[in-house]
Design a protein around this motif. Sequence first.
Motif, short mmCIF file in Angstrom:
data_model
loop_
_atom_site.label_atom_id
_atom_site.label_comp_id
_atom_site.label_asym_id
_atom_site.label_seq_id
_atom_site.Cartn_x
_atom_site.Cartn_y
_atom_site.Cartn_z
N HIS A 1 0.84 -1.20 0.00
CA HIS A 1 0.00 0.00 0.00
C HIS A 1 0.88 1.26 0.00
O HIS A 1 0.62 2.20 -0.75
N GLU A 2 1.90 1.25 0.85
CA GLU A 2 2.80 2.40 0.92
C GLU A 2 3.52 2.60 -0.42
O GLU A 2 3.65 3.72 -0.91
N TYR A 3 3.96 1.51 -1.02
CA TYR A 3 4.66 1.59 -2.31
C TYR A 3 3.75 2.18 -3.38
O TYR A 3 4.14 3.07 -4.14
N MET A 4 2.51 1.70 -3.44
CA MET A 4 1.57 2.20 -4.44
C MET A 4 1.23 3.67 -4.20
O MET A 4 1.10 4.44 -5.14
N THR A 5 1.11 4.04 -2.93
CA THR A 5 0.83 5.44 -2.59
C THR A 5 1.98 6.33 -3.06
O THR A 5 1.75 7.38 -3.67
N LEU A 6 3.20 5.91 -2.80
CA LEU A 6 4.36 6.68 -3.24
C LEU A 6 4.46 6.72 -4.76
O LEU A 6 4.79 7.76 -5.34
N LEU A 7 4.14 5.61 -5.39
CA LEU A 7 4.17 5.56 -6.84
C LEU A 7 3.16 6.54 -7.44
O LEU A 7 3.47 7.28 -8.38
N MET A 8 1.96 6.58 -6.87
CA MET A 8 0.93 7.51 -7.35
C MET A 8 1.36 8.96 -7.10
O MET A 8 1.17 9.82 -7.96
N ARG A 9 1.95 9.23 -5.93
CA ARG A 9 2.41 10.58 -5.63
C ARG A 9 3.50 11.01 -6.61
O ARG A 9 3.50 12.13 -7.13
N ASP A 10 4.42 10.10 -6.90
CA ASP A 10 5.48 10.41 -7.85
C ASP A 10 4.91 10.71 -9.22
O ASP A 10 5.35 11.65 -9.90
N GLN A 11 3.93 9.93 -9.65
CA GLN A 11 3.31 10.15 -10.96
C GLN A 11 2.61 11.51 -11.00
O GLN A 11 2.72 12.24 -11.99
N GLU A 12 1.92 11.87 -9.93
CA GLU A 12 1.27 13.18 -9.86
C GLU A 12 2.30 14.30 -9.95
O GLU A 12 2.08 15.31 -10.64
N ASN A 13 3.42 14.14 -9.25
CA ASN A 13 4.47 15.16 -9.28
C ASN A 13 5.09 15.28 -10.67
O ASN A 13 5.41 16.38 -11.12
N ILE A 14 5.24 14.16 -11.35
CA ILE A 14 5.77 14.20 -12.72
C ILE A 14 4.80 14.95 -13.61
O ILE A 14 5.21 15.81 -14.41
N GLU A 15 3.51 14.66 -13.48
CA GLU A 15 2.50 15.34 -14.29
C GLU A 15 2.46 16.83 -13.99
O GLU A 15 2.34 17.66 -14.92
N LYS A 16 2.60 17.21 -12.72
CA LYS A 16 2.64 18.63 -12.36
C LYS A 16 3.86 19.29 -12.98
O LYS A 16 3.79 20.42 -13.48
N GLY A 17 4.99 18.61 -12.96
CA GLY A 17 6.21 19.15 -13.55
C GLY A 17 6.08 19.35 -15.05
O GLY A 17 6.52 20.36 -15.59
#
Length: 98
Positions: free
Chosen positions: A43-59
């Motif tokens: 769960h933690e891994y998937m949460t971090l993965l989703m957060r990273d993807q959101e940050n990439i999209e924001k960038g």
Amino acid sequence: MDDVSDELKAFLDYLAGEKTDDVYVRELEEAVQEAKKNREWRHEYMTLLMRDQENIEKGIEKERQRIIIKMVKQGLSNEQIIMLCDTSEDEIRKCKEE
């Protein structure tokens, strides 16, 4: 690969998806399998993965806005920017406001 140890060769083979009889690699594989079973860790891994993807999209979005603003400052018309950036009048307006 002749200049690395047998252990490192076995580890690199493991990373490449190949099977090996190395003791360390077997222990590593067991630890990986245990980690995969851990629900909280997954769960933690998937949460971090989703957060990273959101940050990439924001960038990507910020960079897109920066490029549009640069084109506006260089005097390109809205029509040229729309054609070059596949954007809209609204997006150009929002970039100008910021």
